[in-house]
Structures are given as structure tokens and as C-alpha cells.
Design a protein around this motif. Sequence first.
Motif, short mmCIF file in Angstrom:
data_model
loop_
_atom_site.label_atom_id
_atom_site.label_comp_id
_atom_site.label_asym_id
_atom_site.label_seq_id
_atom_site.Cartn_x
_atom_site.Cartn_y
_atom_site.Cartn_z
N GLY A 70 0.64 -1.23 -0.04
CA GLY A 70 0.00 0.01 0.07
C GLY A 70 0.81 1.19 0.26
O GLY A 70 0.54 1.98 -0.78
N LEU A 71 1.95 1.48 0.75
CA LEU A 71 2.87 2.28 0.95
C LEU A 71 3.55 2.57 -0.39
O LEU A 71 3.63 3.75 -0.97
CB LEU A 71 3.83 2.11 1.91
N SER A 72 3.68 1.52 -1.06
CA SER A 72 4.61 1.44 -2.51
C SER A 72 3.67 2.12 -3.45
O SER A 72 4.09 3.12 -4.10
CB SER A 72 5.04 0.30 -2.93
N LEU A 73 2.38 1.93 -3.41
CA LEU A 73 1.38 2.36 -4.38
C LEU A 73 1.13 3.80 -4.35
O LEU A 73 1.05 4.56 -5.38
CB LEU A 73 -0.03 1.37 -4.30
N VAL A 74 0.89 4.25 -2.82
CA VAL A 74 0.63 5.73 -2.63
C VAL A 74 1.79 6.43 -2.95
O VAL A 74 1.82 7.43 -3.63
CB VAL A 74 0.09 5.90 -1.20
N PRO A 121 6.56 -1.87 11.94
CA PRO A 121 7.06 -0.51 11.03
C PRO A 121 8.35 -0.79 10.24
O PRO A 121 8.23 -0.69 9.13
CB PRO A 121 7.16 0.50 12.16
N SER A 122 9.13 -1.65 10.78
CA SER A 122 10.21 -1.83 10.16
C SER A 122 10.03 -3.07 9.00
O SER A 122 10.54 -2.86 7.97
CB SER A 122 11.49 -2.41 11.05
N VAL A 123 9.37 -3.95 9.31
CA VAL A 123 8.96 -4.79 8.40
C VAL A 123 8.25 -4.42 7.07
O VAL A 123 8.50 -4.56 5.86
CB VAL A 123 8.10 -6.11 8.93
N VAL A 124 7.21 -3.26 7.57
CA VAL A 124 6.63 -2.58 6.40
C VAL A 124 7.58 -1.84 5.55
O VAL A 124 7.54 -1.79 4.17
CB VAL A 124 5.72 -1.72 6.80
N LEU A 125 8.55 -1.26 6.24
CA LEU A 125 9.67 -0.32 5.56
C LEU A 125 10.36 -0.95 4.63
O LEU A 125 10.58 -0.89 3.37
CB LEU A 125 10.43 0.58 6.52
N VAL A 126 10.90 -2.31 5.06
CA VAL A 126 11.64 -3.17 4.26
C VAL A 126 10.78 -3.61 2.97
O VAL A 126 11.40 -3.50 1.90
CB VAL A 126 12.24 -4.18 5.18
N SER A 127 9.66 -3.91 3.11
CA SER A 127 9.23 -4.50 2.02
C SER A 127 8.80 -3.16 1.11
O SER A 127 8.72 -3.46 -0.12
CB SER A 127 7.39 -4.86 2.58
N ILE A 129 10.68 -0.60 0.55
CA ILE A 129 11.80 -0.56 -0.17
C ILE A 129 11.99 -1.34 -1.36
O ILE A 129 12.45 -1.01 -2.39
CB ILE A 129 13.04 -0.53 0.59
N LEU A 130 11.78 -2.74 -1.15
CA LEU A 130 11.92 -3.78 -2.36
C LEU A 130 10.67 -3.57 -3.18
O LEU A 130 11.09 -4.09 -4.40
CB LEU A 130 11.79 -5.00 -1.47
N SER A 131 9.49 -3.00 -3.13
CA SER A 131 8.48 -3.14 -3.84
C SER A 131 8.27 -1.82 -4.60
O SER A 131 7.37 -1.85 -5.68
CB SER A 131 7.33 -3.83 -3.36
N VAL A 132 8.95 -0.60 -4.28
CA VAL A 132 8.28 0.41 -4.64
C VAL A 132 8.97 1.03 -6.13
O VAL A 132 8.20 1.47 -7.05
CB VAL A 132 8.63 1.75 -3.75
N PHE A 133 10.05 0.49 -6.62
CA PHE A 133 10.65 0.79 -7.85
C PHE A 133 9.93 0.37 -9.08
O PHE A 133 9.43 1.18 -9.95
CB PHE A 133 12.08 0.28 -7.91
#
Length: 260
Positions: A70-74, A121-127, A129-133
Motif C-alpha cells: 500500500g505504501l509503495s502504491l501511494v 513498522p520496520s517490516v513494512v519499510l523493508v517491504s 523499499i523492495l517493492s516501490v521501484f
Amino acid sequence: MIARWTKAVLPPLAFLAIVVVGWDLAVRGLSLPSFLVPSPWAVLQEAWASRSDLLQASSVTLAGALGGFGLSLVLGTAVALVFAQAAWIRASLFPYAIFLQTVPIVAVAPLIVIWFGAGFPSVVLVSFILSVFPILSNAVTGLVRVDPELLELFQIHNATRWQILTKLRLPHAVPMVVAGAKVSSGLTVIGAIVGEFFAGYGAQTPGLGYLILQSSGQLRTELLFACVAASTLLGLSVFLATGLVARLVLARLDEPSRQR
């Protein structure tokens, strides 16, 4: 419809059956010890015996993966909108976006744990970073590479920057964003599991990453294989769900053109 599903499902199932039979024959024929390579039936028995732990861990990992997705999409789409405003912005900032794609996540994850602590929060952040590009890259391409004749038509009619963005660039970018989201949906599960290796939730609420580390440390190879299978099924489920949503979004986007 049934014939179509049969044609799509039967070949992968047949291949899976061949792999399982070959795996079982190899274990029996070579007399491999169970701590090295367990038989598929031993893995199934362990998966059934640990089904509640696997389901609980899968739900925890799924929450982290969906948070990162969700964070990657937004954020990916929002940053792409900024990049699409001018070539000099893209030239200045896009290399830093590539940094997210190329940096080894196992090198950054410990820093994230130091800065944000262990847990969700850290798990979401790592996920993230790996999926946003893939989402960011595809969205920028969709926003920028519009038909020059259509862009000229908008400019001839004195369309504002906002009108060009909402009536031309964004609709053109949606299929590209959807394609990027499908790629990211698999990466986000990998990111959540890698995040759990470094910033897992502990024994109280373990995710699949924690279970993998635990079963590996205890040499419970049957459970380790079951965790790998659960991770694969989770990634496949997220990918298929994203594909279904993508199909609905694209069908909705095509409705006006079909009604003309």
C-alpha cells in the motif's frame, strides 16, 4: 469457461505432480537423511501438524506485505507525479530512486531496525523499499510518454496543466501503474519475509521469516520446507489477487471506449 480453466490449471498441476514423485523417488533411492532432504509426505505431515502456526505466521507476514505494498502504491505514484512535471526533476532525482532498486536490502535492513526498532513498522519499510521501484518506474513512463499529437491537441485548446494531468496523463498511466503493481505484489511478500529476518515480531507473534529462521536453527527441515511452501503460496495469492483487481480496474477504464 471450464475448458479454459482446465487448460490453464492442468499443465502446472501435472508438472508439480512430476516434481513431487521425482523428489520422493530421489529421497528413497539415494537414502537421503530427513534433516537434509525430507520426503514430500513428511513435509505434508509436518505442515498439517503445524497448520495453526503456519496460518498465524502467514497472516502476520501478509499484514506486513500489504502495508509495504500500500505504501509503495501511494508514495510510488505520488513521487511519479512529481517526476513527471519536468525533465530536470527526473534527471536530478531519478538516480536516487534507482538507489532503492540496487541497494542490497540485507545491508540496509539492520540500519532500519536501529532507526525504527523491531516490529511491524520496520517490516513494512523493508517491504516498501523492495517493492516501490517497479510502480514508480512504470508510473513515470506512463505519465511522460503520452501521444505527442494528443498532447498538442490539449495545448491547442489551451488546456491547463491540471487538465492535461487529469484528462490525459493519468488515464494513460493507469495501465502502466497496474503492470508495475503486479510486479511489486510478488516483491512485497519477499520484502516482508526479509524484514522479519532482521526486524521480526519475536516468538509472541512470529511471521514466516521468524519461523524460517527458527526451524533452520533447530534443524527442523520438514517445517522449513513447509514454511517455504507457505511463503510461495502467500506470494502467489497476493499476485493473483492483485491481477484480479488490476483486471477490474482496466475493465472499468475501458468501459467509456466500449460504450461509444
